[in-house]
Write a protein that holds these residues in place. Structure first.
Motif, PDB file in Angstrom:
ATOM      1  N   ASP A 136       0.530  -1.395   0.302  1.00 26.43           N
ATOM      2  CA  ASP A 136      -0.205   0.002  -0.183  1.00 26.43           C
ATOM      3  C   ASP A 136       1.376   1.111   0.271  1.00 26.43           C
ATOM      4  OD1 ASP A 136      -1.736  -1.310   0.155  1.00 26.43           O
ATOM      5  OD2 ASP A 136      -3.015  -1.554   2.377  1.00 26.43           O
ATOM      6  N   TYR A 137       2.450   1.251   0.810  1.00 26.83           N
ATOM      7  CA  TYR A 137       2.932   2.338   0.905  1.00 26.83           C
ATOM      8  C   TYR A 137       3.923   1.977   1.022  1.00 26.83           C
ATOM      9  CZ  TYR A 137      -0.727   5.627   2.737  1.00 26.83           C
ATOM     10  OH  TYR A 137      -1.479   5.956   3.021  1.00 26.83           O
ATOM     11  N   VAL A 153       6.613  15.956  -5.728  1.00 33.51           N
ATOM     12  CA  VAL A 153       5.873  14.573  -4.676  1.00 33.51           C
ATOM     13  C   VAL A 153       5.073  15.685  -3.702  1.00 33.51           C
ATOM     14  CG1 VAL A 153       5.395  12.658  -2.871  1.00 33.51           C
ATOM     15  CG2 VAL A 153       7.152  12.605  -5.101  1.00 33.51           C
ATOM     16  N   LEU A 154       5.617  16.764  -2.829  1.00 37.10           N
ATOM     17  CA  LEU A 154       4.790  17.659  -2.132  1.00 37.10           C
ATOM     18  C   LEU A 154       4.625  18.556  -2.572  1.00 37.10           C
ATOM     19  CD1 LEU A 154       8.098  17.847   0.996  1.00 37.10           C
ATOM     20  CD2 LEU A 154       5.826  16.499   0.963  1.00 37.10           C
ATOM     21  N   MET A 155       4.504  19.127  -3.969  1.00 40.57           N
ATOM     22  CA  MET A 155       3.987  19.893  -3.903  1.00 40.57           C
ATOM     23  C   MET A 155       2.533  18.950  -4.880  1.00 40.57           C
ATOM     24  SD  MET A 155       6.239  22.248  -5.811  1.00 40.57           S
ATOM     25  CE  MET A 155       7.347  21.547  -6.295  1.00 40.57           C
ATOM     26  N   THR A 156       2.620  18.238  -5.534  1.00 41.92           N
ATOM     27  CA  THR A 156       1.201  17.243  -5.782  1.00 41.92           C
ATOM     28  C   THR A 156       0.519  16.656  -5.311  1.00 41.92           C
ATOM     29  OG1 THR A 156       3.217  16.667  -7.660  1.00 41.92           O
ATOM     30  CG2 THR A 156       0.616  16.288  -7.910  1.00 41.92           C
ATOM     31  N   ALA A 157       0.481  15.768  -3.970  1.00 45.80           N
ATOM     32  CA  ALA A 157      -0.030  15.840  -2.732  1.00 45.80           C
ATOM     33  C   ALA A 157      -1.445  16.257  -2.861  1.00 45.80           C
ATOM     34  CB  ALA A 157       1.259  14.793  -1.555  1.00 45.80           C
ATOM     35  N   GLU A 158      -2.286  15.277  -2.988  1.00 44.90           N
ATOM     36  CA  GLU A 158      -3.300  16.415  -2.355  1.00 44.90           C
ATOM     37  C   GLU A 158      -3.924  15.689  -0.619  1.00 44.90           C
ATOM     38  OE1 GLU A 158      -6.105  17.601  -3.531  1.00 44.90           O
ATOM     39  OE2 GLU A 158      -4.766  17.291  -6.068  1.00 44.90           O
ATOM     40  N   GLU A 175      -0.195   4.038  -4.832  1.00 48.78           N
ATOM     41  CA  GLU A 175      -1.291   4.076  -5.854  1.00 48.78           C
ATOM     42  C   GLU A 175      -1.104   5.722  -6.037  1.00 48.78           C
ATOM     43  OE1 GLU A 175      -5.117   3.182  -4.663  1.00 48.78           O
ATOM     44  OE2 GLU A 175      -5.247   1.552  -4.562  1.00 48.78           O
ATOM     45  N   PHE A 176      -0.808   6.596  -5.568  1.00 48.90           N
ATOM     46  CA  PHE A 176      -0.709   8.423  -5.900  1.00 48.90           C
ATOM     47  C   PHE A 176       0.213   8.469  -7.123  1.00 48.90           C
ATOM     48  CE2 PHE A 176       2.026  11.227  -4.181  1.00 48.90           C
ATOM     49  CZ  PHE A 176       1.798  12.333  -4.596  1.00 48.90           C
ATOM     50  N   VAL A 177       1.634   7.601  -6.259  1.00 51.74           N
ATOM     51  CA  VAL A 177       3.332   7.366  -6.981  1.00 51.74           C
ATOM     52  C   VAL A 177       3.193   7.451  -8.499  1.00 51.74           C
ATOM     53  CG1 VAL A 177       5.563   7.085  -6.965  1.00 51.74           C
ATOM     54  CG2 VAL A 177       4.885   7.371  -4.879  1.00 51.74           C
ATOM     55  N   GLU A 178       2.342   6.311  -8.759  1.00 54.37           N
ATOM     56  CA  GLU A 178       2.075   5.629  -9.878  1.00 54.37           C
ATOM     57  C   GLU A 178       1.070   6.431 -10.744  1.00 54.37           C
ATOM     58  OE1 GLU A 178       0.202   1.608  -9.562  1.00 54.37           O
ATOM     59  OE2 GLU A 178       2.479   0.454  -8.839  1.00 54.37           O
ATOM     60  N   ARG A 179      -0.004   6.924 -10.228  1.00 50.74           N
ATOM     61  CA  ARG A 179      -0.882   8.009 -10.986  1.00 50.74           C
ATOM     62  C   ARG A 179      -0.275   9.148 -11.558  1.00 50.74           C
ATOM     63  NH1 ARG A 179      -4.162   8.332  -7.437  1.00 50.74           N
ATOM     64  NH2 ARG A 179      -3.605   9.708  -6.823  1.00 50.74           N
ATOM     65  N   ALA A 180       0.512   9.542 -10.880  1.00 49.56           N
ATOM     66  CA  ALA A 180       1.371  10.257 -10.914  1.00 49.56           C
ATOM     67  C   ALA A 180       2.449  10.360 -12.036  1.00 49.56           C
ATOM     68  CB  ALA A 180       1.943  12.012  -9.318  1.00 49.56           C
ATOM     69  N   GLY A 181       2.734   9.246 -12.574  1.00 49.43           N
ATOM     70  CA  GLY A 181       4.058   8.889 -12.576  1.00 49.43           C
ATOM     71  C   GLY A 181       5.537   9.315 -12.363  1.00 49.43           C
TER      72      GLY A 181
END
Length: 756
Positions: A84-85, A192-197, A169-175
């Motif tokens: 998961d992480y 990563v930090l600027m994109t994370a919701e 899932e977040f890492v794979e979706r953002a590529g």
């Protein structure tokens, strides 16, 4: 699907890789997969990884056909991850115990955020461990999860991949992937930090970041440090592709200039003769990405100016001037100090020629601490029972606020201090030696020691080099020869001190003076103390006081205190004391239910404010037993402690209360109420009979009457069953603290007392 995929790239770290992998597989949270990537390392890293893979099915070994670098090696691990992480860990670093359990709990509490940021400590090769200096950015107070614009201070943290957990899932979706080259964390962490919701923080040290003496990338001199320019080109290209993130350009520009200045100024990074070329390229880079609105401190602005304009010669001139200024300051500083020492020696010699003052007494605690302990109790008793004696206390200036109004304040090493040392008739201390003292005829030195001995002390440490460290035994015995009286709490202490610190002194087996307060304080006093410490009304306060581990170079807490209070519920809080040790290792940050009281000047007050004590081998257990409140021992490393330190008896065989062999067992003792049950009360009563026979509230009075007033008819000792220590203020269930129980010794234990 495992909860965590821990990805460990390995290249030329064979000496550290075993410890790294073991720190992952030994986690108390087992739901993980460990993906170890051999980056075609020329040493034995690949063989070590294969050994772990054969031993544990959770380990997945990946062998790259050619050396690709840290970034591509991490990418290879991510391609095979199923958790998961994602958690990244370099091959020479380690996870702290229970780190993944803390991560799992925090992820659940914050609703599965995209990124969880946690803390680290630098583990130096010398054994010193230092926590991240900007750990305050990780505070857990406030809403969570959040976005970066809500907590922009996170950008002040070290921009690395291994202090965060990422939702796969977040890492794979953002590529997101790692680029090749040095400083590969830069174009990964910022995007990563600027994109994370959703982002959350964990204010806990989860990684020990090894500071290798040699061999680390940041200590390798190489042209590859020029890769930093390409990495920041990638960061700003990422921003240019996403107009919504361009507001971060001023911050990132300032961070970039700081980073370039760091690379440029560190001597062990750039090869000789390449600094001018680096600065020229930095000037071009700053012009390319120049963003208005970036500001900083005056020192930072100087660095920015040099980098932006390529002032290589100016920097060299400033550096030479700074070196000359520092050298002159050292020379100029040594001369006044040498003159001052000579003047103080002459002053002390002159003062010793003057008559002693029979109405003066000097008190001090080891290390120049504030008013407290046995010397503090004796000082208070002298002012009450012998008001004709003027008292003075030797303490460092930062502790002067703890001194009572009636005592004169003396700073160590001052002329006033040496005057008092030379002319006072009475000297009272708990330190082994009094620095600089030349004892005069007629002076009386009272030694109170620092607690009832459990681990070996004095000459017994000759056989325990790990515990003795750099003890100067000749100096110790010279100090013993200056003692006139030694205050002892019980027969065990008397027999021990007279054997391990042999001398011509007289032992005063009168009790522990600092415990007198346990019998004189009131319920109102306890309530005020708890309020000053922030203990909620009606809660049960547990004082946690671990002992120093001589067999470890670095000290860490053996208990996850946050997990402890979570499992016990909102009724419990912990007052946490750090183990006394010379390195000042990292401590988990305090929360509203784990209160760090390490800096509190008065341990006796902490005892009064608490409802129970949890310890292992700390001498505090002997004092606390006299308070007649529950004591629980947490002992899971007895063999190692006894081998390194040695012990005069096994506390598991004769404990002051319940004994836990692990963290879960300790939690069960409190959850089921055994900590304050009838059996614990019986054990505590037997322990008090052996180690607290004289602690009735008048120990200090007996010492003062004997030493200062010269009386021989001293106050009688109140029988154990007749004492009434102050009750606790917490919501303690079970038998009350004042329950009287039969004085029985457990089978198989030799009880040494003074009662025949």
């Amino acid at each position: 699907m495992p909860r965590f995929s821990v990805i460990v790239p390995a290249y030329q770290v064979q000496a550290y890789l075993h410890e790294c992998l073991e720190s992952v597989l030994s986690q108390s949270y087992p739901d993980l997969e460990l993906i170890a990537v051999d980056d075609c390392s020329p040493d034995a890293c690949g063989a070590v990884i294969d050994e772990f893979a054969a031993r544990d099915p959770r380990v997945r070994a990946v062998h790259l056909p050619a050396n690709a670098g840290l970034g591509p090696a991490r990418n290879a691990g991510m391609e095979r991850a199923t958790g998961d992480y994602l958690v990244f860990l370099d091959g020479d670093d380690t996870l702290t115990p229970d780190a993944l359990l803390a991560l799992a709990d925090r992820l659940k509490e914050t609703g599965e955020p995209d990124v969880l940021v946690y803390d680290y400590a630098r583990a130096h090769w010398s054994g010193e461990t230092v926590r991240n200096r900007v750990a305050a950015e990780l505070t857990e107070h406030g809403p969570a999860p959040f976005r970066l614009e809500d907590r922009p201070g996170l950008l002040n943290l070290l921009m690395v991949a291994w202090n965060k957990a990422y939702r796969r899932e977040f890492v794979e979706r953002a590529g997101f992937t790692f680029p090749p080259g040095y400083y590969e964390d830069t174009p990964w962490t910022y995007p990563v930090l600027m994109t994370a919701e959703s982002i959350a923080t964990l204010d806990r040290v989860c990684v020990h970041y090894r500071q290798r003496r040699t061999g680390g990338i940041l200590r390798t001199t190489s042209e590859r440090h020029f890769d930093v320019f390409d990495q920041y080109d990638r960061v700003f290209a990422f921003l240019d592709e996403r107009p919504g993130l361009r507001r971060w350009r001023p911050v990132l520009f300032r961070r970039m200039v700081d980073h370039l200045a760091t690379v440029y100024t560190r001597r062990d990074r750039l090869p000789r003769g390449s600094r001018a070329a680096f600065l020229r390229r930095a000037r071009v880079h700053c012009r390319r990405h120049r963003t208005p609105g970036a500001s900083g401190s005056a020192r930072a602005r100087v660095h920015h100016t040099m980098v932006r304009f390529g002032l290589h010669r100016t920097y060299r001139a400033l550096r030479l001037a700074a070196a000359l200024r520092r050298r002159w300051a050292r020379i100029a500083g040594r001369l006044p100090r040498a003159l001052r020492r000579a003047a103080l020696r002459l002053h002390y010699r002159f003062q010793r020629l003057l008559p002693l003052r029979a109405d003066r007494a000097v008190f001090a605690a080891d290390g120049g601490r504030g008013h407290g302990g046995d010397p503090g109790a004796l000082e208070s008793a002298v002012r009450e029972l012998a008001p004709h004696i003027r008292t003075a206390w030797v303490a460092r200036p930062e502790y002067h606020h703890t001194l009572p109004p009636g005592a004169r304040r003396l700073a160590p090493g001052t002329a006033a201090h040496f005057s008092a040392l030379a002319r006072s008739a009475y000297l009272v201390t708990d330190a082994d030696t009094v620095p600089g003292l030349v004892k005069r005829k007629g002076q009386v030195l009272v030694q109170t020691r620092r607690g009832t001995p459990l681990g070996h002390e004095g000459l017994d440490l000759l056989e325990r080099p790990a515990a003795a460290r750099d003890t100067d035994f000749a100096r110790l015995l010279a100090g013993v020869d200056q003692w006139d009286y030694v205050v002892s709490a019980d027969r065990h202490s008397t027999l021990t001190w007279e054997r391990v610190c042999p001398g011509r002194y007289t032992t005063l087996e009168y009790g522990r003076p600092r415990t007198d307060r346990f019998h004189t304080a009131t319920g109102a006093d306890v309530a005020r103390l708890r309020e000053s410490l922030g203990v909620p009304e009606g809660s049960v306060a547990i004082l946690y006081a671990p002992a120093h581990r001589d067999y470890r170079r670095t000290q860490r807490r053996l208990l996850d205190l946050e997990r402890l209070v979570r499992r016990l519920g909102p009724r419990f809080v912990v007052l946490a004391l750090a183990a006394h040790h010379p390195y000042g290792g990292p401590r988990e940050a305090a929360s509203d239910r784990v209160l760090d009281v390490t800096g509190h000047p008065d341990v006796t007050a902490l005892c009064l404010a608490s409802d129970a004590l949890v310890t292992d081998y700390s001498p505090l257990m002997f004092d606390y037993a006299g308070l007649d409140r529950p004591v629980v021992l947490h002992i899971d490393d007895w063999e190692a402690y006894e081998a390194a330190r040695g012990a005069y008896f096994d506390p598991r065989a004769f404990p002051p209360g319940a004994v836990a062999g692990g963290e879960d067992e300790l939690i069960d003792i409190f959850a089921t109420g055994h900590w304050c049950g009838a059996r614990s009360a019986r054990l505590r009563a037997d322990f008090r009979a052996r180690f607290c026979p004289y602690d009735d509230g008048r120990a200090a009075e007996r010492v003062v009457r004997r030493v200062v007033l010269g009386e021989s008819d001293l106050p009688p000792v109140v029988p154990l069953e007749g004492r009434r220590p102050v009750p606790s203020a917490g919501a303690v269930s079970g038998p009350p603290a004042l329950t009287t129980v039969p004085q029985q010794q457990p089978a198989g234990v030799l009880a040494v007392t003074d009662r025949g």
